[in-house]
Scaffold this motif. Sequence first.
Motif, PDB file in Angstrom:
ATOM      1  N   GLY A  40      15.314  -3.178   0.395  1.00 45.29           N
ATOM      2  CA  GLY A  40      14.520  -3.012   1.605  1.00 45.29           C
ATOM      3  C   GLY A  40      15.358  -3.107   2.866  1.00 45.29           C
ATOM      4  N   ALA A  41      16.276  -4.074   2.897  1.00 49.21           N
ATOM      5  CA  ALA A  41      17.151  -4.226   4.069  1.00 49.21           C
ATOM      6  C   ALA A  41      18.043  -3.001   4.247  1.00 49.21           C
ATOM      7  CB  ALA A  41      17.998  -5.484   3.915  1.00 49.21           C
ATOM      8  N   ILE A  42      18.525  -2.441   3.152  1.00 49.28           N
ATOM      9  CA  ILE A  42      19.365  -1.247   3.236  1.00 49.28           C
ATOM     10  C   ILE A  42      18.566  -0.068   3.780  1.00 49.28           C
ATOM     11  CG2 ILE A  42      20.634   0.460   1.869  1.00 49.28           C
ATOM     12  CD1 ILE A  42      21.496  -1.826   0.028  1.00 49.28           C
ATOM     13  N   ILE A  43      17.326   0.081   3.305  1.00 48.91           N
ATOM     14  CA  ILE A  43      16.483   1.176   3.792  1.00 48.91           C
ATOM     15  C   ILE A  43      16.240   1.041   5.290  1.00 48.91           C
ATOM     16  CG2 ILE A  43      14.171   2.175   3.684  1.00 48.91           C
ATOM     17  CD1 ILE A  43      14.134   1.490   0.708  1.00 48.91           C
ATOM     18  N   ILE A  44      15.918  -0.163   5.748  1.00 45.05           N
ATOM     19  CA  ILE A  44      15.664  -0.374   7.174  1.00 45.05           C
ATOM     20  C   ILE A  44      16.939  -0.155   7.980  1.00 45.05           C
ATOM     21  CG2 ILE A  44      14.821  -1.982   8.900  1.00 45.05           C
ATOM     22  CD1 ILE A  44      12.804  -0.935   6.735  1.00 45.05           C
ATOM     23  N   THR A 223       6.691  -8.112   9.516  1.00 44.95           N
ATOM     24  CA  THR A 223       7.491  -7.264   8.636  1.00 44.95           C
ATOM     25  C   THR A 223       6.619  -6.584   7.590  1.00 44.95           C
ATOM     26  OG1 THR A 223       9.341  -8.800   8.928  1.00 44.95           O
ATOM     27  CG2 THR A 223       9.524  -7.194   7.155  1.00 44.95           C
ATOM     28  N   LEU A 224       5.682  -7.345   7.012  1.00 42.33           N
ATOM     29  CA  LEU A 224       4.790  -6.755   6.020  1.00 42.33           C
ATOM     30  C   LEU A 224       3.850  -5.721   6.638  1.00 42.33           C
ATOM     31  CD1 LEU A 224       3.870  -9.945   3.952  1.00 42.33           C
ATOM     32  CD2 LEU A 224       5.244  -8.003   3.169  1.00 42.33           C
ATOM     33  N   ASP A 225       3.490  -5.905   7.903  1.00 42.88           N
ATOM     34  CA  ASP A 225       2.572  -4.981   8.567  1.00 42.88           C
ATOM     35  C   ASP A 225       3.245  -3.697   9.022  1.00 42.88           C
ATOM     36  OD1 ASP A 225       0.396  -6.531   8.194  1.00 42.88           O
ATOM     37  OD2 ASP A 225       0.241  -7.261  10.252  1.00 42.88           O
ATOM     38  N   MET A 226       4.571  -3.655   9.011  1.00 43.86           N
ATOM     39  CA  MET A 226       5.274  -2.458   9.471  1.00 43.86           C
ATOM     40  C   MET A 226       4.848  -1.222   8.690  1.00 43.86           C
ATOM     41  SD  MET A 226       7.130  -3.295  12.021  1.00 43.86           S
ATOM     42  CE  MET A 226       8.037  -4.624  12.816  1.00 43.86           C
ATOM     43  N   ALA A 227       4.685  -1.381   7.368  1.00 46.05           N
ATOM     44  CA  ALA A 227       4.269  -0.240   6.550  1.00 46.05           C
ATOM     45  C   ALA A 227       2.904   0.272   6.993  1.00 46.05           C
ATOM     46  CB  ALA A 227       4.253  -0.637   5.080  1.00 46.05           C
ATOM     47  N   GLY A 228       1.971  -0.654   7.244  1.00 47.40           N
ATOM     48  CA  GLY A 228       0.651  -0.248   7.707  1.00 47.40           C
ATOM     49  C   GLY A 228       0.702   0.424   9.072  1.00 47.40           C
ATOM     50  N   ILE A 229       1.576  -0.067   9.947  1.00 49.11           N
ATOM     51  CA  ILE A 229       1.729   0.551  11.274  1.00 49.11           C
ATOM     52  C   ILE A 229       2.245   1.969  11.141  1.00 49.11           C
ATOM     53  CG2 ILE A 229       3.031   0.436  13.431  1.00 49.11           C
ATOM     54  CD1 ILE A 229       2.974  -2.633  13.126  1.00 49.11           C
ATOM     55  N   ILE A 230       3.222   2.164  10.252  1.00 48.68           N
ATOM     56  CA  ILE A 230       3.778   3.505  10.038  1.00 48.68           C
ATOM     57  C   ILE A 230       2.699   4.447   9.512  1.00 48.68           C
ATOM     58  CG2 ILE A 230       5.408   4.834   8.643  1.00 48.68           C
ATOM     59  CD1 ILE A 230       7.291   2.429   8.781  1.00 48.68           C
ATOM     60  N   LEU A 231       1.897   3.976   8.545  1.00 49.77           N
ATOM     61  CA  LEU A 231       0.856   4.817   7.972  1.00 49.77           C
ATOM     62  C   LEU A 231      -0.236   5.121   9.002  1.00 49.77           C
ATOM     63  CD1 LEU A 231       0.499   3.186   4.441  1.00 49.77           C
ATOM     64  CD2 LEU A 231       1.628   5.327   5.034  1.00 49.77           C
ATOM     65  N   MET A 270       8.582  16.628   2.210  1.00 47.69           N
ATOM     66  CA  MET A 270       9.774  15.935   2.707  1.00 47.69           C
ATOM     67  C   MET A 270       9.436  14.840   3.725  1.00 47.69           C
ATOM     68  SD  MET A 270      12.028  17.076   0.831  1.00 47.69           S
ATOM     69  CE  MET A 270      12.522  18.472  -0.189  1.00 47.69           C
ATOM     70  N   PRO A 271       8.642  15.125   4.753  1.00 46.07           N
ATOM     71  CA  PRO A 271       8.262  14.008   5.648  1.00 46.07           C
ATOM     72  C   PRO A 271       7.398  12.973   4.938  1.00 46.07           C
ATOM     73  CG  PRO A 271       7.082  16.016   6.237  1.00 46.07           C
ATOM     74  CD  PRO A 271       8.136  16.408   5.259  1.00 46.07           C
ATOM     75  N   GLY A 272       6.609  13.393   3.942  1.00 47.12           N
ATOM     76  CA  GLY A 272       5.832  12.424   3.178  1.00 47.12           C
ATOM     77  C   GLY A 272       6.719  11.460   2.416  1.00 47.12           C
ATOM     78  N   ILE A 273       7.791  11.967   1.828  1.00 43.08           N
ATOM     79  CA  ILE A 273       8.742  11.105   1.129  1.00 43.08           C
ATOM     80  C   ILE A 273       9.388  10.127   2.099  1.00 43.08           C
ATOM     81  CG2 ILE A 273      10.952  11.083  -0.095  1.00 43.08           C
ATOM     82  CD1 ILE A 273      10.130  13.702  -1.419  1.00 43.08           C
ATOM     83  N   ALA A 274       9.706  10.597   3.310  1.00 39.59           N
ATOM     84  CA  ALA A 274      10.306   9.713   4.323  1.00 39.59           C
ATOM     85  C   ALA A 274       9.355   8.564   4.656  1.00 39.59           C
ATOM     86  CB  ALA A 274      10.645  10.519   5.571  1.00 39.59           C
ATOM     87  N   ILE A 275       8.066   8.863   4.798  1.00 40.43           N
ATOM     88  CA  ILE A 275       7.090   7.810   5.097  1.00 40.43           C
ATOM     89  C   ILE A 275       7.024   6.805   3.960  1.00 40.43           C
ATOM     90  CG2 ILE A 275       4.625   7.354   5.435  1.00 40.43           C
ATOM     91  CD1 ILE A 275       4.430  10.020   6.898  1.00 40.43           C
ATOM     92  N   ILE A 276       6.990   7.293   2.727  1.00 40.39           N
ATOM     93  CA  ILE A 276       6.888   6.408   1.569  1.00 40.39           C
ATOM     94  C   ILE A 276       8.113   5.502   1.467  1.00 40.39           C
ATOM     95  CG2 ILE A 276       6.841   6.350  -0.955  1.00 40.39           C
ATOM     96  CD1 ILE A 276       5.187   8.927  -0.868  1.00 40.39           C
ATOM     97  N   LEU A 280       8.073   1.440   1.910  1.00 39.66           N
ATOM     98  CA  LEU A 280       8.519   0.570   0.817  1.00 39.66           C
ATOM     99  C   LEU A 280       9.626  -0.362   1.276  1.00 39.66           C
ATOM    100  CD1 LEU A 280       8.546   2.947  -2.296  1.00 39.66           C
ATOM    101  CD2 LEU A 280       7.023   1.021  -1.866  1.00 39.66           C
ATOM    102  N   GLY A 281      10.517   0.144   2.121  1.00 41.46           N
ATOM    103  CA  GLY A 281      11.601  -0.698   2.638  1.00 41.46           C
ATOM    104  C   GLY A 281      11.075  -1.902   3.392  1.00 41.46           C
ATOM    105  N   PHE A 282      10.099  -1.684   4.258  1.00 42.01           N
ATOM    106  CA  PHE A 282       9.516  -2.804   5.002  1.00 42.01           C
ATOM    107  C   PHE A 282       8.757  -3.751   4.072  1.00 42.01           C
ATOM    108  CE2 PHE A 282       9.988  -0.101   8.870  1.00 42.01           C
ATOM    109  CZ  PHE A 282      10.627  -1.023   9.651  1.00 42.01           C
ATOM    110  N   CYS A 283       8.073  -3.204   3.063  1.00 45.23           N
ATOM    111  CA  CYS A 283       7.348  -4.064   2.112  1.00 45.23           C
ATOM    112  C   CYS A 283       8.314  -4.937   1.318  1.00 45.23           C
ATOM    113  CB  CYS A 283       6.515  -3.202   1.163  1.00 45.23           C
ATOM    114  SG  CYS A 283       5.073  -2.435   1.927  1.00 45.23           S
ATOM    115  N   PHE A 284       9.400  -4.355   0.828  1.00 45.05           N
ATOM    116  CA  PHE A 284      10.390  -5.126   0.068  1.00 45.05           C
ATOM    117  C   PHE A 284      11.009  -6.223   0.929  1.00 45.05           C
ATOM    118  CE2 PHE A 284      11.342  -1.230  -2.793  1.00 45.05           C
ATOM    119  CZ  PHE A 284      10.220  -1.509  -3.549  1.00 45.05           C
ATOM    120  N   LEU A 285      11.372  -5.864   2.159  1.00 44.97           N
ATOM    121  CA  LEU A 285      11.975  -6.850   3.052  1.00 44.97           C
ATOM    122  C   LEU A 285      10.979  -7.938   3.416  1.00 44.97           C
ATOM    123  CD1 LEU A 285      14.433  -7.706   4.700  1.00 44.97           C
ATOM    124  CD2 LEU A 285      13.629  -6.243   6.556  1.00 44.97           C
ATOM    125  N   GLY A 286       9.731  -7.567   3.658  1.00 43.46           N
ATOM    126  CA  GLY A 286       8.717  -8.557   3.992  1.00 43.46           C
ATOM    127  C   GLY A 286       8.452  -9.523   2.846  1.00 43.46           C
TER     128      GLY A 286
END
Length: 301
Positions: A40-44, A223-231, A270-276, A280-286
């Motif tokens: 997750g940290a690497i993705i972020i 950190t956990l809410d970042m994924a929800g904010i992005i969605l 492709m943009p859908g994969i970027a969102i996913i 996931l990166g923010f969820c793992f880090l959170g």
Amino acid sequence: MASARNWLLADSPSSRLQANLGRTYRISAALLRNPLTVIGAIIILVLVVTALFAPWIAPYSATGQNLSNRLLPPGAEHWMGTDELGRDIFSRVIYGSQITLTIVLLVAVIAAPLGLLIGAVSGYFGGWVDRLLMGVTDIFLSLPKLILALAFVAALGPGINNAIIAIAITTWPAYARIARAETLTFRNSEFISALQLQGASAARVIVRHILPLCTSSMIIRVTLDMAGIILTAAGLGFLGLGAQPPLPEWGAMISRGRAFILDQWWVATMPGIAIIVVSLGFCFLGDGLRDVLDPKQGDKY
């Protein structure tokens, strides 16, 4: 190295600096022992680097059109293909990371301090102040975030700035609830009573002593809410209420690509994969931060 490690892990630090550095070392070591947290940290980190250096990473302009290259499949020249206007999707995804990171950071900067302050004030004073503030908070919590954000954007008008404000307005109540719960656990503690006997004002107690104690829980939740904010931001963009064309916002890109989803699948995929991946990166880090910063899990590090 051994002496430095022993100095950091000393049971009786000789200074505040040593204590802070030791705690940072323990937290970092605990995070590195969790593979998903590292991923997750690497993705972020990749997201941040991509957003900062987008002009040098993207091979093409994010808005430049070339109708002779429209709807080309992924290949050596265009790694993620092109869209209906001949724009390179890889370049648009790269530039879109800037918009996503901006939305995430601004929403966190607006919503987290607001919710933290409201929750701390509510928990500290109690009584009618608590009932009033938590009543307003419950009203916001009772409504779905996306529906509430749609209502605010409809009132404010479409655009990335209004989308950020709308998402922040719908996000702060959860932080207020957490801060209130944390405050209630130590509102009647001896150190709070000692501060009050010394003549410390309510504002000083809240700002200097209560808010710092709520910070760990707030960092985890943000950190956990970042994924929800992005969605949510992607949902607003998908509906045409977020970033407006020709800005390369990932949700808007998916919206434009849905017309070609059966034959030219890459336009929306492709943009859908970027969102996913980023979510996931923010969820793992959170999850990793929750395991490390939660006081109930303190024996892990």
